[in-house]
Design a protein around this motif. Structure first.
Motif, short mmCIF file in Angstrom:
data_model
loop_
_atom_site.label_atom_id
_atom_site.label_comp_id
_atom_site.label_asym_id
_atom_site.label_seq_id
_atom_site.Cartn_x
_atom_site.Cartn_y
_atom_site.Cartn_z
N GLY A 21 4.71 -13.08 -7.16
CA GLY A 21 5.73 -13.19 -6.13
C GLY A 21 6.53 -11.91 -5.93
O GLY A 21 7.43 -11.86 -5.09
N ALA A 22 6.22 -10.87 -6.71
CA ALA A 22 6.91 -9.58 -6.54
C ALA A 22 6.55 -8.97 -5.18
O ALA A 22 5.44 -9.15 -4.68
N LEU A 23 7.50 -8.27 -4.58
CA LEU A 23 7.30 -7.68 -3.26
C LEU A 23 6.69 -6.29 -3.38
O LEU A 23 7.03 -5.52 -4.28
N ILE A 24 5.78 -5.97 -2.47
CA ILE A 24 5.17 -4.64 -2.43
C ILE A 24 6.07 -3.74 -1.57
O ILE A 24 6.18 -3.95 -0.36
N VAL A 25 6.71 -2.79 -2.20
CA VAL A 25 7.59 -1.85 -1.50
C VAL A 25 6.98 -0.46 -1.58
O VAL A 25 6.65 0.01 -2.68
N TYR A 26 6.81 0.17 -0.44
CA TYR A 26 6.18 1.49 -0.42
C TYR A 26 6.75 2.31 0.73
O TYR A 26 7.52 1.81 1.56
N THR A 27 6.37 3.57 0.78
CA THR A 27 6.85 4.46 1.83
C THR A 27 5.68 5.29 2.36
O THR A 27 4.51 4.96 2.11
N SER A 28 5.98 6.34 3.10
CA SER A 28 4.95 7.25 3.62
C SER A 28 5.60 8.61 3.77
O SER A 28 6.68 8.85 3.25
N ALA A 29 4.96 9.50 4.49
CA ALA A 29 5.58 10.79 4.76
C ALA A 29 6.75 10.65 5.72
O ALA A 29 7.58 11.55 5.84
N ASP A 30 6.83 9.51 6.43
CA ASP A 30 7.93 9.25 7.35
C ASP A 30 9.15 8.71 6.61
O ASP A 30 9.07 8.32 5.44
N SER A 31 10.25 8.64 7.31
CA SER A 31 11.48 8.09 6.75
C SER A 31 11.44 6.57 6.90
O SER A 31 12.06 5.99 7.80
N VAL A 32 10.71 5.92 6.01
CA VAL A 32 10.53 4.47 6.08
C VAL A 32 10.56 3.84 4.70
O VAL A 32 10.18 4.46 3.70
N LEU A 33 11.02 2.60 4.66
CA LEU A 33 10.82 1.72 3.51
C LEU A 33 10.07 0.51 4.05
O LEU A 33 10.54 -0.15 4.98
N GLN A 34 8.88 0.25 3.49
CA GLN A 34 8.04 -0.82 3.99
C GLN A 34 7.91 -1.91 2.93
O GLN A 34 7.76 -1.62 1.74
N ILE A 35 7.97 -3.14 3.38
CA ILE A 35 7.86 -4.29 2.47
C ILE A 35 6.68 -5.12 2.93
O ILE A 35 6.67 -5.68 4.03
N ALA A 36 5.66 -5.21 2.06
CA ALA A 36 4.46 -5.99 2.36
C ALA A 36 4.49 -7.28 1.55
O ALA A 36 4.84 -7.28 0.37
N ALA A 37 4.10 -8.37 2.20
CA ALA A 37 4.05 -9.66 1.52
C ALA A 37 3.04 -10.55 2.21
O ALA A 37 2.88 -10.51 3.44
N HIS A 38 2.35 -11.37 1.40
CA HIS A 38 1.39 -12.33 1.94
C HIS A 38 2.16 -13.46 2.60
O HIS A 38 3.13 -13.98 2.04
N GLU A 39 1.74 -13.86 3.77
CA GLU A 39 2.46 -14.89 4.52
C GLU A 39 2.48 -16.23 3.79
O GLU A 39 3.37 -17.06 4.02
N ALA A 40 1.49 -16.48 2.91
CA ALA A 40 1.47 -17.72 2.13
C ALA A 40 2.42 -17.66 0.94
O ALA A 40 2.78 -18.69 0.37
N VAL A 41 2.82 -16.45 0.55
CA VAL A 41 3.72 -16.28 -0.59
C VAL A 41 5.17 -16.13 -0.11
O VAL A 41 6.10 -16.72 -0.68
N VAL A 42 5.35 -15.35 0.94
CA VAL A 42 6.68 -15.11 1.51
C VAL A 42 6.61 -15.43 3.01
O VAL A 42 5.98 -14.68 3.77
#
Length: 390
Positions: free
Chosen positions: A145-166
């Protein structure tokens, strides 16, 4: 001058050659247009007719003998090569200071604050490809259930999650919480919800992405138009990029083709003002994934739809086509590239065959739109109306 409607279409990442300061942004011999025209999948006769290949610097293609529109290349003045700074500059704001980026991931104090606010642990915390990150961390996310938090070369914070989990609304709530935390020196341009579905190893991102952006630091052209009772119709992620401010009506889309279909539906309606469109597939699906043929195919499909759009334009309509940055599919890595972008202008009130040269800021677009509609607006950009209008 009696222009009723301007359709401003941003081909997300459709760059056309390294900007003079590309080295400063880690880029060198980048040229999105040159890369995609090398593909056998590329065919854009309508953009060619307007003058795409007549633009300064396009010496690797044969131009149109008698272009039917006006054309230019535009150099970004803002300190960035991302969606937020590019669109803000198109809309009249030049960002003198770069938004924060995190090439080594977010500081631990930020991660701890996010975990405490979410009530969930965080996985990854690195710059990552959006498709690869769910492949590498999706199983652990599903099991913990932990959230996938990542970034890129851009000024972003991205949060990925499975729709069945979150569930989607919960993911959006987490993004709103993160938007509230990422302030001050950590004011990233965007917090992005990245939902996905499926089973390992065949996870797929869904079209339910949502961006939670910083508020622009000053009025944009869409604010100016709205304050003067003119329409501001925003198709695709334009509303997200401007945090909803100045947006009269938001038209959600699912991909480029749907975006153009909905833009043509707006074309059939009566309004006076601006229809501002973003077509993100060029960047999201093809540029970042370094898929040259896919990018070329997307350009070909857009150009076919563009032909139908041009045929449906009214006497007092103007079409503007531009981009917000580059994302050369043949460049190293997976990041945006610091490039010039095209500007194509077409309509019955536009002078044909006018080469506007190299513009020193994207903000010339906002200045031109303000001039067209006679609305007061402060920007460093310069209007092009004296050169382009009959």
């Amino acid at each position: 001058m009696d222009i009723n409607r301007v359709f401003l279409i941003v081909l997300d990442s459709y760059g056309m050659g390294a900007a003079p300061d590309a080295d400063r942004f880690g880029d060198h011999d980048c040229n999105t247009l040159r890369s995609i025209v090398s593909s056998e999948e590329y065919l854009t006769p309508n953009m060619k007719r307007i003058g795409l290949f007549n633009i300064d610097g396009v010496d690797y293609l044969e131009g149109e003998a008698d272009p039917i529109g006006a054309f230019a290349r535009m150099q970004e003045k803002s300190m960035g090569k991302d969606t937020t700074t590019g669109h803000w500059e198109i809309a009249g704001i030049i960002s003198q200071k770069a938004l924060p980026t995190y090439p080594s991931g977010f500081p631990q104090e930020v991660i701890k604050e996010l975990e405490q606010a979410f009530g969930r642990k965080i996985l990854c915390n690195k710059p990552y490809s959006g498709t690869q990150v769910i492949h590498d961390y999706g199983q652990e996310h599903e099991s913990t259930g932990a959230l996938i938090v990542y970034t890129s070369a851009d000024s972003v914070l991205q949060i990925a999650a499975h729709e069945a989990v979150v569930p989607l609304e919960k993911l959006y709530e987490y993004c709103r919480i993160a938007r509230g935390i990422m302030k001050g020196k950590h004011s990233v341009g965007r917090i992005i919800a990245r939902p996905f579905t499926g089973k390992y190893p065949n996870y797929e991102r869904t079209p339910h992405r949502h961006d939670f952006s910083l508020l622009p630091p000053a009025d944009t052209i869409i604010d100016a138009l709205q304050k003067n009772d003119l329409a501001t119709i925003c198709v695709g992620k334009i509303s997200d990029i401007f945090a909803g401010r100045g947006v009269g009506r938001y038209v959600p889309i699912e991909g480029n083709e749907d975006g153009m279909r909905k833009t043509m539906a707006e074309q059939a309606e009566d309004f006076k003002g601006l229809c501002f469109v973003n077509l993100v597939d060029f960047d999201m699906k093809y540029g970042h994934r370094r898929d040259t043929d896919g990018y070329a195919r997307a350009a070909t499909v857009f150009d076919s739809q563009l032909g139908a759009f041009m045929a449906g334009m009214r006497e007092n309509d103007i079409l503007m086509i531009t981009a917000d940055h580059g994302c050369d599919p043949k460049a190293p890595g997976t990041d945006h590239t610091r490039e010039y972008v095209p500007l194509l202008l077409f309509g019955k009130k536009i002078r044909a065959g006018i080469n506007l040269g190299t513009r020193t800021t994207f903000a010339d677009i906002a200045a031109t739109v303000a001039d067209i509609f006679h609305v007061p607006f402060k920007t460093q950009g310069k209007s092009m109306t004296d050169k382009i209008l009959l």
